[in-house]
Design a protein around this motif. Structure first.
Motif, PDB file in Angstrom:
ATOM      1  N   ILE A   1       0.322   6.601   8.888  1.00 50.95           N
ATOM      2  CA  ILE A   1       0.961   7.612   8.068  1.00 50.95           C
ATOM      3  C   ILE A   1       2.550   6.875   7.791  1.00 50.95           C
ATOM      4  O   ILE A   1       3.021   7.524   6.945  1.00 50.95           O
ATOM      5  CB  ILE A   1       1.208   8.892   8.662  1.00 50.95           C
ATOM      6  CG1 ILE A   1       2.036   8.821  10.076  1.00 50.95           C
ATOM      7  CG2 ILE A   1      -0.211   9.713   8.774  1.00 50.95           C
ATOM      8  CD1 ILE A   1       2.145  10.281  10.568  1.00 50.95           C
ATOM      9  N   GLY A   2       2.651   5.835   8.348  1.00 54.14           N
ATOM     10  CA  GLY A   2       3.977   5.272   7.933  1.00 54.14           C
ATOM     11  C   GLY A   2       5.005   5.977   8.827  1.00 54.14           C
ATOM     12  O   GLY A   2       4.913   6.717   9.815  1.00 54.14           O
ATOM     13  N   SER A   3       6.258   6.135   8.076  1.00 53.36           N
ATOM     14  CA  SER A   3       7.189   6.812   8.739  1.00 53.36           C
ATOM     15  C   SER A   3       7.806   7.993   7.673  1.00 53.36           C
ATOM     16  O   SER A   3       8.603   7.637   7.040  1.00 53.36           O
ATOM     17  CB  SER A   3       8.495   5.853   9.056  1.00 53.36           C
ATOM     18  OG  SER A   3       8.236   5.157  10.344  1.00 53.36           O
ATOM     19  N   PRO A   4       7.090   9.309   7.711  1.00 54.40           N
ATOM     20  CA  PRO A   4       7.504  10.249   6.872  1.00 54.40           C
ATOM     21  C   PRO A   4       8.764  10.758   7.197  1.00 54.40           C
ATOM     22  O   PRO A   4       9.193  10.636   8.118  1.00 54.40           O
ATOM     23  CB  PRO A   4       6.437  11.082   6.781  1.00 54.40           C
ATOM     24  CG  PRO A   4       5.938  10.838   8.136  1.00 54.40           C
ATOM     25  CD  PRO A   4       5.912   9.582   8.522  1.00 54.40           C
ATOM     26  N   ASP A   5       9.704  11.565   6.094  1.00 56.31           N
ATOM     27  CA  ASP A   5      10.703  12.300   6.733  1.00 56.31           C
ATOM     28  C   ASP A   5      10.140  13.358   7.308  1.00 56.31           C
ATOM     29  O   ASP A   5       8.811  13.670   7.397  1.00 56.31           O
ATOM     30  CB  ASP A   5      11.556  12.504   5.528  1.00 56.31           C
ATOM     31  CG  ASP A   5      10.805  13.439   4.431  1.00 56.31           C
ATOM     32  OD1 ASP A   5      10.066  14.294   4.774  1.00 56.31           O
ATOM     33  OD2 ASP A   5      11.266  13.124   3.204  1.00 56.31           O
ATOM     34  N   LEU A   6      11.208  14.216   8.206  1.00 56.13           N
ATOM     35  CA  LEU A   6      10.522  15.286   8.922  1.00 56.13           C
ATOM     36  C   LEU A   6       9.992  16.476   8.269  1.00 56.13           C
ATOM     37  O   LEU A   6       9.121  17.229   8.510  1.00 56.13           O
ATOM     38  CB  LEU A   6      11.820  15.821   9.479  1.00 56.13           C
ATOM     39  CG  LEU A   6      11.803  16.745  10.897  1.00 56.13           C
ATOM     40  CD1 LEU A   6      10.699  15.849  11.711  1.00 56.13           C
ATOM     41  CD2 LEU A   6      12.847  17.006  11.764  1.00 56.13           C
ATOM     42  N   ALA A   7      10.597  16.475   6.734  1.00 58.87           N
ATOM     43  CA  ALA A   7      10.117  17.646   5.749  1.00 58.87           C
ATOM     44  C   ALA A   7       8.502  17.266   5.502  1.00 58.87           C
ATOM     45  O   ALA A   7       7.517  18.211   5.528  1.00 58.87           O
ATOM     46  CB  ALA A   7      10.644  17.844   4.626  1.00 58.87           C
ATOM     47  N   THR A   8       8.349  16.052   5.380  1.00 59.58           N
ATOM     48  CA  THR A   8       6.929  15.773   5.137  1.00 59.58           C
ATOM     49  C   THR A   8       6.057  15.773   6.255  1.00 59.58           C
ATOM     50  O   THR A   8       4.929  16.013   6.120  1.00 59.58           O
ATOM     51  CB  THR A   8       6.781  14.250   4.413  1.00 59.58           C
ATOM     52  OG1 THR A   8       7.785  14.234   3.124  1.00 59.58           O
ATOM     53  CG2 THR A   8       5.389  13.775   4.118  1.00 59.58           C
ATOM     54  N   ALA A   9       6.602  15.489   7.480  1.00 59.27           N
ATOM     55  CA  ALA A   9       5.771  15.550   8.642  1.00 59.27           C
ATOM     56  C   ALA A   9       5.221  16.902   8.924  1.00 59.27           C
ATOM     57  O   ALA A   9       4.211  17.057   9.561  1.00 59.27           O
ATOM     58  CB  ALA A   9       6.764  14.914   9.759  1.00 59.27           C
TER      59      ALA A   9
ATOM     60  N   THR B   1       0.746  -1.195   0.033  1.00 51.22           N
ATOM     61  CA  THR B   1      -0.092  -0.130   0.056  1.00 51.22           C
ATOM     62  C   THR B   1       0.935   1.058  -0.151  1.00 51.22           C
ATOM     63  O   THR B   1       1.695   1.270   0.730  1.00 51.22           O
ATOM     64  CB  THR B   1      -0.888   0.123   1.257  1.00 51.22           C
ATOM     65  OG1 THR B   1      -1.783  -1.165   1.152  1.00 51.22           O
ATOM     66  CG2 THR B   1      -1.785   1.116   1.369  1.00 51.22           C
ATOM     67  N   PRO B   2       0.567   2.327  -0.920  1.00 50.86           N
ATOM     68  CA  PRO B   2       1.529   3.494  -0.963  1.00 50.86           C
ATOM     69  C   PRO B   2       1.082   4.132   0.308  1.00 50.86           C
ATOM     70  O   PRO B   2      -0.036   4.234   0.961  1.00 50.86           O
ATOM     71  CB  PRO B   2       0.946   4.270  -2.217  1.00 50.86           C
ATOM     72  CG  PRO B   2      -0.521   3.687  -2.432  1.00 50.86           C
ATOM     73  CD  PRO B   2      -0.389   1.857  -2.059  1.00 50.86           C
ATOM     74  N   PRO B   3       1.982   5.205   0.674  1.00 48.05           N
ATOM     75  CA  PRO B   3       1.877   6.147   2.154  1.00 48.05           C
ATOM     76  C   PRO B   3       0.729   7.166   1.397  1.00 48.05           C
ATOM     77  O   PRO B   3       0.609   7.382   0.177  1.00 48.05           O
ATOM     78  CB  PRO B   3       3.181   6.664   1.968  1.00 48.05           C
ATOM     79  CG  PRO B   3       3.873   6.716   0.811  1.00 48.05           C
ATOM     80  CD  PRO B   3       3.599   5.233   0.156  1.00 48.05           C
ATOM     81  N   PRO B   4       0.052   7.605   2.498  1.00 49.50           N
ATOM     82  CA  PRO B   4      -0.946   8.456   2.289  1.00 49.50           C
ATOM     83  C   PRO B   4      -0.352   9.878   1.969  1.00 49.50           C
ATOM     84  O   PRO B   4       0.804   9.958   1.946  1.00 49.50           O
ATOM     85  CB  PRO B   4      -1.695   8.675   3.602  1.00 49.50           C
ATOM     86  CG  PRO B   4      -0.491   8.349   4.523  1.00 49.50           C
ATOM     87  CD  PRO B   4       0.064   7.310   3.877  1.00 49.50           C
ATOM     88  N   THR B   5      -1.206  10.692   0.936  1.00 53.13           N
ATOM     89  CA  THR B   5      -0.849  11.913   0.726  1.00 53.13           C
ATOM     90  C   THR B   5      -0.789  12.942   1.942  1.00 53.13           C
ATOM     91  O   THR B   5      -1.208  12.521   2.974  1.00 53.13           O
ATOM     92  CB  THR B   5      -1.678  12.696  -0.382  1.00 53.13           C
ATOM     93  OG1 THR B   5      -2.929  12.683   0.173  1.00 53.13           O
ATOM     94  CG2 THR B   5      -1.833  11.605  -1.553  1.00 53.13           C
TER      95      THR B   5
END
Length: 266
Positions: free
Chosen positions: A30-38, A2-6
């Protein structure tokens, strides 16, 4: 797979869970986004709050104290906006939306003038000149993530677990440079001490914590505004606020003065 959510989908999931008084598994949501995405998710979450009629009234600093980083397994501070919906007065009850609230005492600083690190260096002296007053505060943190199980990015996306903020009396300090000597105790309704710390636990000095915030905002094209309240980070480990319970913070400098602020939960 499953792709990560937008970013928008992640923010909507967090907002919906908070509205519905539910918690979620961070990794599954939300998985484990990088900090910029967070931080992008955090901004999208703020946009949903603003669309619901809330307005920004300041900022919170998370994990400025080593005791909080140890408690939550976080290796560095983060930031998040505060809105008017979050503000409480001393003795108020937390909102029922907060289903796993924890409390930590913090020194709050309210600005009388804007601070913009994009145009001039900002240090503790610059901050002191911009501050209207220091206040005894309790942050009531609330994580969307079940059991407070998260990493730094997941916590940042969830607005650094911002729930509500109890703004208590003004601290009668005559010199803001002495805020690092303010002693803080968190205790329950029976007077038993649950934790203690000092102002210096917040980034070495609460004024330094605000200076760092100003620089972080400047990197994103933002500034601190006149009237903003900045809570500078928990000075003890966060303690659960159980149903029917009350927690209080006591702020003091020796025997010179003592200020109390409290919060309860129905």
């Amino acid at each position: 797979m499953t792709p990560p959510p937008t970013v928008a989908q992640a923010a909507e999931a967090i907002w919906s869970a908070r509205q519905a008084r539910r918690t979620l598994d961070a990794e599954a949501t939300i998985g484990s986004p990088d900090l910029a995405t967070a931080y992008a998710i955090q901004r999208a979450l703020l946009a949903l709050r603003l669309a619901a009629g809330e307005r920004v009234v300041g900022w919170k600093l998370g994990y400025t104290a080593a005791v909080m980083r140890r408690q939550m397994g976080i290796d560095r501070p983060n930031i998040g906006p505060l809105t008017d919906w979050m503000l409480l007065g001393s003795g108020d009850a937390v909102h029922e939306r907060l289903v796993q609230p924890r409390v930590e005492p913090e020194i709050g600083l309210r600005l009388k003038t804007a601070l913009d690190a994009r145009h001039a260096p900002v240090d503790r002296h610059t901050v002191a000149a911009a501050v209207e007053g220091a206040y005894a505060c309790l942050e009531v943190v609330h994580s969307t993530w079940t059991g407070y199980r998260f990493n730094l990015a997941q916590n940042t996306a969830d607005n650094s677990s911002a729930g509500q903020v109890v703004v208590g009396p003004r601290l009668p300090v005559t010199d803001l440079m002495a805020l690092d000597t303010v002693a803080v105790r968190l205790h329950d309704g029976s007077g038993s001490t649950l934790g203690q710390g000092v102002g210096a636990d917040a980034d070495g000095h609460p004024l330094d914590a605000v200076a760092r915030l100003a620089r972080e905002l400047a990197a994103n094209g933002q500034r601190l505004e006149a009237g903003d309240l900045v809570i500078t980070g928990g000075l003890t480990a966060a303690c659960a606020l159980e149903a029917g319970g009350r927690l209080e913070g006591v702020f003091s400098v020796g025997s010179a003065w003592s200020v109390e602020v409290g919060v309860h939960r129905y």
